[in-house]
Design a protein around this motif. Sequence first.
Motif, mmCIF file in Angstrom:
data_model
loop_
_atom_site.group_PDB
_atom_site.id
_atom_site.type_symbol
_atom_site.label_atom_id
_atom_site.label_comp_id
_atom_site.label_asym_id
_atom_site.label_seq_id
_atom_site.Cartn_x
_atom_site.Cartn_y
_atom_site.Cartn_z
ATOM 1 N N GLN A 83 -2.175 13.247 5.588
ATOM 2 C CA GLN A 83 -3.080 13.317 4.446
ATOM 3 C C GLN A 83 -3.262 14.741 3.919
ATOM 4 O OE1 GLN A 83 -6.538 11.407 5.946
ATOM 5 N NE2 GLN A 83 -7.120 13.089 7.286
ATOM 6 N N MET A 97 0.818 -1.193 0.000
ATOM 7 C CA MET A 97 0.000 0.000 0.000
ATOM 8 C C MET A 97 0.864 1.262 0.000
ATOM 9 S SD MET A 97 -3.280 0.104 -0.285
ATOM 10 C CE MET A 97 -4.471 -1.066 0.255
ATOM 11 N N THR A 98 1.858 1.302 0.881
ATOM 12 C CA THR A 98 2.714 2.483 0.969
ATOM 13 C C THR A 98 3.478 2.695 -0.324
ATOM 14 O OG1 THR A 98 2.947 2.051 3.316
ATOM 15 C CG2 THR A 98 4.498 3.591 2.349
ATOM 16 N N LEU A 117 1.202 4.375 -2.719
ATOM 17 C CA LEU A 117 1.057 5.753 -2.250
ATOM 18 C C LEU A 117 2.236 6.596 -2.718
ATOM 19 C CD1 LEU A 117 -0.076 7.976 -0.294
ATOM 20 C CD2 LEU A 117 1.300 6.886 1.448
ATOM 21 N N LYS A 164 -5.133 6.281 -0.721
ATOM 22 C CA LYS A 164 -4.277 5.170 -0.285
ATOM 23 C C LYS A 164 -3.712 5.453 1.110
ATOM 24 C CE LYS A 164 -4.586 2.646 -3.976
ATOM 25 N NZ LYS A 164 -5.308 1.384 -3.928
ATOM 26 N N TYR A 165 -3.326 6.692 1.355
ATOM 27 C CA TYR A 165 -2.808 7.056 2.674
ATOM 28 C C TYR A 165 -3.887 6.881 3.745
ATOM 29 C CZ TYR A 165 -0.629 9.706 6.427
ATOM 30 O OH TYR A 165 -0.104 10.075 7.635
ATOM 31 N N ARG A 166 -5.088 7.358 3.423
ATOM 32 C CA ARG A 166 -6.200 7.249 4.375
ATOM 33 C C ARG A 166 -6.519 5.786 4.652
ATOM 34 N NH1 ARG A 166 -11.437 9.178 1.963
ATOM 35 N NH2 ARG A 166 -11.274 7.073 1.188
ATOM 36 N N ASP A 167 -6.485 4.940 3.618
ATOM 37 C CA ASP A 167 -6.764 3.520 3.804
ATOM 38 C C ASP A 167 -5.736 2.812 4.666
ATOM 39 O OD1 ASP A 167 -9.008 3.858 2.257
ATOM 40 O OD2 ASP A 167 -8.127 2.971 0.439
ATOM 41 N N THR A 168 -4.465 3.264 4.571
ATOM 42 C CA THR A 168 -3.424 2.625 5.399
ATOM 43 C C THR A 168 -3.526 3.036 6.848
ATOM 44 O OG1 THR A 168 -1.834 4.384 4.938
ATOM 45 C CG2 THR A 168 -1.796 2.450 3.476
ATOM 46 N N LYS A 169 -4.145 4.186 7.123
ATOM 47 C CA LYS A 169 -4.259 4.692 8.499
ATOM 48 C C LYS A 169 -5.517 4.166 9.209
ATOM 49 C CE LYS A 169 -0.519 6.875 8.445
ATOM 50 N NZ LYS A 169 0.597 6.363 9.185
ATOM 51 N N GLN A 170 -6.425 3.521 8.479
ATOM 52 C CA GLN A 170 -7.647 3.015 9.106
ATOM 53 C C GLN A 170 -7.514 1.587 9.550
ATOM 54 O OE1 GLN A 170 -10.815 3.711 6.342
ATOM 55 N NE2 GLN A 170 -10.849 5.902 6.757
#
Length: 158
Positions: free
Chosen positions: A61, A1-2, A5, A152-158
Amino acid sequence: MTRVLNQCALLATMGSIGLLLGAFVFQEIFGFEPCTLCIWQRWPHAVIPCIYFFSIVLPHQIWFLTGSLVMVISSLLAGYHAGVEQDWWEGLASCSTSDMGLSAEMIIDFSEEISTVMCDEIVWSFLNLSMAGWNAVLSLFLASLWILAFRKYRDTKQ
């Protein structure tokens, strides 16, 4: 994921750098002097590498949203310029053929060369799109890459 991103943000940044370098190539190598609106369109692309730097050093983000906002602004500026070139609306009085801002004294005085680049003249086009038109389209594409990086950043933080 990163990795995705970083690739999206990097690709968007490289796109802005490429567009900025392209503008300088057209100016310095091909001799197309920029008008006022052309210069304004360069600023958002010049800001993007700073935003990318901050997105790496201080990941948040907000940087990805800022990158997308800057590219939307770039697209709006370029779209406005393309509309001026197509005579869809009035341009700036300082660089339009309808009002060059010349006084009677300046017209009579032949000792001073007037070198105003007109914003409402298309000096180069490809596939019926001027440089401003291409900047509008490509800036929207780059904005979408920044938005993808944000998601993608938001998805990795959830």
